[in-house]
Design a protein around this motif. Structure first.
Motif, PDB file in Angstrom:
ATOM      1  N   ALA A  37      29.209   2.144  -9.076  1.00  0.00           N
ATOM      2  CA  ALA A  37      29.352   1.431  -7.840  1.00  0.00           C
ATOM      3  C   ALA A  37      28.574   2.114  -6.808  1.00  0.00           C
ATOM      4  N   GLY A  38      28.084   3.494  -6.980  1.00  0.00           N
ATOM      5  CA  GLY A  38      27.360   3.982  -5.902  1.00  0.00           C
ATOM      6  C   GLY A  38      25.983   4.033  -6.219  1.00  0.00           C
ATOM      7  N   PHE A  39      25.414   3.516  -7.444  1.00  0.00           N
ATOM      8  CA  PHE A  39      24.110   3.270  -7.803  1.00  0.00           C
ATOM      9  C   PHE A  39      23.221   2.526  -6.645  1.00  0.00           C
ATOM     10  N   PRO A  40      23.364   1.387  -6.222  1.00  0.00           N
ATOM     11  CA  PRO A  40      22.525   0.696  -5.475  1.00  0.00           C
ATOM     12  C   PRO A  40      22.215   1.450  -4.238  1.00  0.00           C
ATOM     13  N   ALA A  41      23.250   1.974  -3.383  1.00  0.00           N
ATOM     14  CA  ALA A  41      22.976   2.796  -2.272  1.00  0.00           C
ATOM     15  C   ALA A  41      22.180   4.233  -2.346  1.00  0.00           C
ATOM     16  N   ALA A  42      22.484   4.620  -3.588  1.00  0.00           N
ATOM     17  CA  ALA A  42      21.542   5.748  -3.917  1.00  0.00           C
ATOM     18  C   ALA A  42      20.321   5.653  -4.197  1.00  0.00           C
ATOM     19  N   PHE A  43      19.874   4.438  -5.009  1.00  0.00           N
ATOM     20  CA  PHE A  43      18.649   4.063  -5.333  1.00  0.00           C
ATOM     21  C   PHE A  43      17.767   3.478  -4.105  1.00  0.00           C
ATOM     22  N   ILE A  44      18.445   2.964  -3.153  1.00  0.00           N
ATOM     23  CA  ILE A  44      17.825   2.275  -1.915  1.00  0.00           C
ATOM     24  C   ILE A  44      17.511   3.578  -1.107  1.00  0.00           C
ATOM     25  N   SER A  45      18.633   4.374  -0.715  1.00  0.00           N
ATOM     26  CA  SER A  45      18.287   5.783   0.052  1.00  0.00           C
ATOM     27  C   SER A  45      17.284   6.568  -0.547  1.00  0.00           C
ATOM     28  N   MET A  46      16.984   6.504  -1.801  1.00  0.00           N
ATOM     29  CA  MET A  46      15.819   7.253  -2.351  1.00  0.00           C
ATOM     30  C   MET A  46      14.332   6.806  -2.092  1.00  0.00           C
ATOM     31  N   PHE A  47      14.562   5.499  -2.011  1.00  0.00           N
ATOM     32  CA  PHE A  47      13.279   4.723  -1.579  1.00  0.00           C
ATOM     33  C   PHE A  47      12.988   4.743  -0.288  1.00  0.00           C
ATOM     34  N   PHE A  48      13.782   4.762   0.593  1.00  0.00           N
ATOM     35  CA  PHE A  48      13.721   4.813   2.087  1.00  0.00           C
ATOM     36  C   PHE A  48      14.075   5.901   3.135  1.00  0.00           C
ATOM     37  N   ALA A  49      15.481   6.161   3.224  1.00  0.00           N
ATOM     38  CA  ALA A  49      15.607   7.094   4.103  1.00  0.00           C
ATOM     39  C   ALA A  49      15.555   8.580   3.594  1.00  0.00           C
ATOM     40  N   GLY A  50      15.890   8.585   2.233  1.00  0.00           N
ATOM     41  CA  GLY A  50      16.073   9.991   1.742  1.00  0.00           C
ATOM     42  C   GLY A  50      14.781  10.643   1.480  1.00  0.00           C
ATOM     43  N   SER A  51      13.682   9.782   1.507  1.00  0.00           N
ATOM     44  CA  SER A  51      12.492  10.480   1.093  1.00  0.00           C
ATOM     45  C   SER A  51      11.444  10.694   2.653  1.00  0.00           C
ATOM     46  N   LEU A  52      12.131  10.463   3.617  1.00  0.00           N
ATOM     47  CA  LEU A  52      11.296  10.369   5.028  1.00  0.00           C
ATOM     48  C   LEU A  52      10.951  11.812   5.169  1.00  0.00           C
TER      49      LEU A  52
ATOM     50  N   SER B 172       0.962  -1.101   0.113  1.00  0.00           N
ATOM     51  CA  SER B 172      -0.063  -0.049  -0.037  1.00  0.00           C
ATOM     52  C   SER B 172       0.875   1.381  -0.055  1.00  0.00           C
ATOM     53  N   LYS B 173       2.088   1.305   0.518  1.00  0.00           N
ATOM     54  CA  LYS B 173       2.993   2.421   0.656  1.00  0.00           C
ATOM     55  C   LYS B 173       4.031   2.519  -0.553  1.00  0.00           C
ATOM     56  N   LEU B 174       3.881   1.322  -1.497  1.00  0.00           N
ATOM     57  CA  LEU B 174       4.853   1.367  -2.601  1.00  0.00           C
ATOM     58  C   LEU B 174       4.439   2.497  -3.554  1.00  0.00           C
ATOM     59  N   PRO B 175       3.458   2.670  -3.755  1.00  0.00           N
ATOM     60  CA  PRO B 175       3.147   3.828  -4.823  1.00  0.00           C
ATOM     61  C   PRO B 175       3.929   5.056  -4.794  1.00  0.00           C
ATOM     62  N   VAL B 176       3.675   5.685  -3.324  1.00  0.00           N
ATOM     63  CA  VAL B 176       4.480   6.608  -3.235  1.00  0.00           C
ATOM     64  C   VAL B 176       6.017   6.644  -3.148  1.00  0.00           C
ATOM     65  N   SER B 177       6.627   5.599  -2.644  1.00  0.00           N
ATOM     66  CA  SER B 177       8.003   5.365  -2.485  1.00  0.00           C
ATOM     67  C   SER B 177       8.695   5.325  -3.857  1.00  0.00           C
ATOM     68  N   VAL B 178       7.963   4.334  -4.689  1.00  0.00           N
ATOM     69  CA  VAL B 178       8.432   4.156  -5.994  1.00  0.00           C
ATOM     70  C   VAL B 178       8.274   5.364  -6.805  1.00  0.00           C
ATOM     71  N   SER B 179       7.213   5.982  -6.812  1.00  0.00           N
ATOM     72  CA  SER B 179       7.184   7.286  -7.578  1.00  0.00           C
ATOM     73  C   SER B 179       8.378   8.357  -7.146  1.00  0.00           C
ATOM     74  N   LEU B 180       8.464   8.524  -5.950  1.00  0.00           N
ATOM     75  CA  LEU B 180       9.569   9.592  -5.360  1.00  0.00           C
ATOM     76  C   LEU B 180      10.836   8.950  -5.796  1.00  0.00           C
ATOM     77  N   GLY B 181      11.248   7.502  -5.646  1.00  0.00           N
ATOM     78  CA  GLY B 181      12.465   7.114  -5.886  1.00  0.00           C
ATOM     79  C   GLY B 181      12.808   7.064  -7.340  1.00  0.00           C
ATOM     80  N   VAL B 182      12.135   6.351  -8.012  1.00  0.00           N
ATOM     81  CA  VAL B 182      12.343   6.206  -9.436  1.00  0.00           C
ATOM     82  C   VAL B 182      12.468   7.485 -10.184  1.00  0.00           C
ATOM     83  N   TRP B 183      11.493   8.456 -10.121  1.00  0.00           N
ATOM     84  CA  TRP B 183      11.707   9.589 -10.809  1.00  0.00           C
ATOM     85  C   TRP B 183      12.740  10.530 -10.152  1.00  0.00           C
ATOM     86  N   SER B 184      12.931  10.681  -8.864  1.00  0.00           N
ATOM     87  CA  SER B 184      14.099  11.443  -8.573  1.00  0.00           C
ATOM     88  C   SER B 184      15.479  10.980  -9.186  1.00  0.00           C
ATOM     89  N   THR B 185      15.849   9.410  -8.884  1.00  0.00           N
ATOM     90  CA  THR B 185      16.627   8.824  -9.331  1.00  0.00           C
ATOM     91  C   THR B 185      17.112   9.122 -10.691  1.00  0.00           C
TER      92      THR B 185
END
Length: 365
Positions: free
Chosen positions: A288-303, A131-144
Motif C-alpha cells: 500500500a505504501g509503495f506508490p507514495a514511496a516510489f513517487i517521492s523518490m523521483f521528485f521530493a525525496g531526491s531534491l 532531459s531531466k529523466l535520466p537523473v531522476s529515474v536513476s536515483l528513484g529506481v536504484w534507491s527504491t
C-alpha cells in the motif's frame, strides 16, 4: 478485476482536474509571478523568494511608497512604466486573458499532452522533463530497488528472531541511520570519499564523466554506477530504516494471530507458515505504501541529493520552477507526476490480488 480497473481509470481524469484546479487557484493568488519578475528586472531589481516572508528595507520602502501613491497598475513595482509595455509583458506570458480562460486552455492542451513551453528556459516542458529523466529515474529506481531488497528480508528476519542479538544490534543500526538526515549523510560521504579531507574515490558532480561517449560499453556501465554510488547510498540510508521496521512490525502482528497458531498446530513447518500464510497478509501494508514511496523518490525525496551532488533532475527542476513562478513547468510536472501516482495506485491494487488472491476489488462498490 477488469471492471474495477476500468472504473479506476475513469476516475483518474476528474482527480487530475481537481488537483490541478486547486493548485491553479492557490498559485494565482500568490505574488511574484512572471509578469512581476519581468517588471522587477526592468526596474533593475531582483525578485527573491525570501522577500515573500522576510522583511527587507527595500521591500518595506517599496510597500510604503506604493501605498502612498495610487499606482494605476495591479503589479507591485510597475510605477513609472508605460502601461502599453505592461500589456505587452502580460501578452508575452499569456496573462492578457482572464484566469478561467487560461485554466480551460491549459486543461484542453493537457488532454493531448501539450504541456506548453517554459517561460524562462526557451524549451518545451516535455523536452525539459525528458532531459531531466535520466537523473531522476536513476536515483528513484536504484534507491527504491535497493531499499526494498534490503528492508523486506531484514524485516522478516528481525520478526522471526525477535528479541535476539541480531534483532537488538540491527535495531540500533537502524535507529542511528534513521536519526541522521539523508542530506547530512550525503555531506559526510562527500567529505570522506570525494577528496574533501580524506579519500578521493568518487566523483562529486554529474551522472556520467565528460568522456562518457568515448568509453566502451563495460566502461560506460562502470562509470554510470561509479557516479551513482554516493547519491544512491545517501538516499538508501534514510529510506531502508522506516521500511525495515514497518516490515518487522507487520510480520510480528500477523505471527501472533490465531490462524498462525492453528497452522502450527496442524504440523505445518515454520517456513510454510511464514511464506504460505503470514507473508501475503503482512505484505499488504507494505504494498500500500509503495506508490507514495516510489513517487517521492523521483521528485521530493531526491531534491536535496540532486543539489548536493550537482545532479540536474526533476526534483531540482520543480523546485526552481516554483521559485521562478515558471507556471508551465510547475503544472506540467504536477500533471505528469499526479498521473503516474494515480496509475501506480492501480498497479498496487493489482499487486494486492497477486499477493493475496482472496482480495476481490470487483465486489466493492
Amino acid at each position: 478485476m477488469i471492471a474495477y480497473i476500468i472504473r479506476r481509470l475513469i476516475f483518474v481524469l476528474p482527480t487530475l482536474l481537481g488537483i490541478i484546479a486547486l493548485n491553479f487557484v492557490i498559485i494565482q493568488a500568490a505574488p511574484g509571478g512572471p509578469v512581476e519578475q519581468m517588471i522587477a528586472r526592468l526596474q533593475g531589481e531582483e525578485v527573491r523568494a525570501t522577500e515573500r516572508f522576510m522583511g527587507s528595507e527595500r521591500g518595506e520602502a517599496g510597500r510604503s511608497s506604493d501605498s502612498s501613491d495610487q499606482v494605476a497598475s495591479k503589479y507591485r513595482g510597475a510605477r513609472g512604466l508605460d502601461p502599453q509595455l505592461i500589456k505587452k509583458i502580460e501578452k508575452l506570458y499569456g496573462f492578457d486573458q482572464p484566469a478561467y480562460i487560461r485554466f480551460f486552455t491549459m486543461i484542453r492542451k493537457y488532454l493531448v499532452f501539450d504541456l506548453g513551453d517554459s517561460l524562462f528556459r526557451g524549451r518545451s516542458v516535455i523536452e525539459l522533463i525528458v532531459s531531466k529523466l535520466p537523473v531522476s529515474v536513476s536515483l528513484g529506481v536504484w534507491s527504491t530497488l535497493i531499499i526494498y531488497l534490503i528492508s523486506i528480508p531484514m524485516g522478516i528476519r528481525k520478526a522471526v528472531s525477535h528479541g535476539s542479538m541480531f534483532d537488538v544490534w540491527s535495531s540500533t543500526a537502524i535507529i542511528v541511520g534513521y536519526a541522521i538526515p539523508g542530506f547530512l549523510f550525503a555531506v559526510l560521504l562527500i567529505v570522506v570519499f570525494c577528496g574533501g579531507v580524506y579519500l578521493d574515490w568518487f566523483p562529486l558532480r554529474g551522472l556520467v564523466s565528460d568522456n562518457f561517449a568515448t568509453l566502451s560499453l563495460g566502461q560506460k556501465i562502470l562509470d554510470y554506477f561509479w557516479h551513482l554510488t554516493l547519491p544512491v547510498t545517501a538516499m538508501v540510508i534514510g529510506g531502508f530504516a522506516t521500511l525495515t521496521m514497518l516490515t518487522k512490525n507487520s510480520f510480528l502482528d500477523e505471527i501472533g494471530k490465531q490462524y498462525v497458531v492453528t497452522a502450527r498446530a496442524k504440523g505445518l513447518s515454520e517456513s510454510r507458515v511464514l511464506y504460505g500464510h503470514v507473508f501475503r497478509n503482512a505484505m499488504l501494508i507494505i504494498i500500500a505504501g509503495f506508490p507514495a514511496a516510489f513517487i517521492s523518490m523521483f521528485f521530493a525525496g531526491s531534491l536535496l541529493i540532486e543539489t548536493i551532488f550537482s545532479l540536474d533532475g526533476l526534483g531540482l527542476l520543480g523546485f526552481e520552477s516554483a521559485l521562478n513562478r515558471d507556471y508551465p513547468v510547475m503544472f506540467g510536472t504536477l500533471y505528469i507526476f499526479t498521473l503516474i501516482g494515480l496509475l501506480m495506485k492501480i498497479v498496487s491494487d493489482i499487486t494486492y490480488t497477486i499477493v493475496d488472491p482472496r482480495i476481490d476489488f470487483e465486489t466493492r462498490e
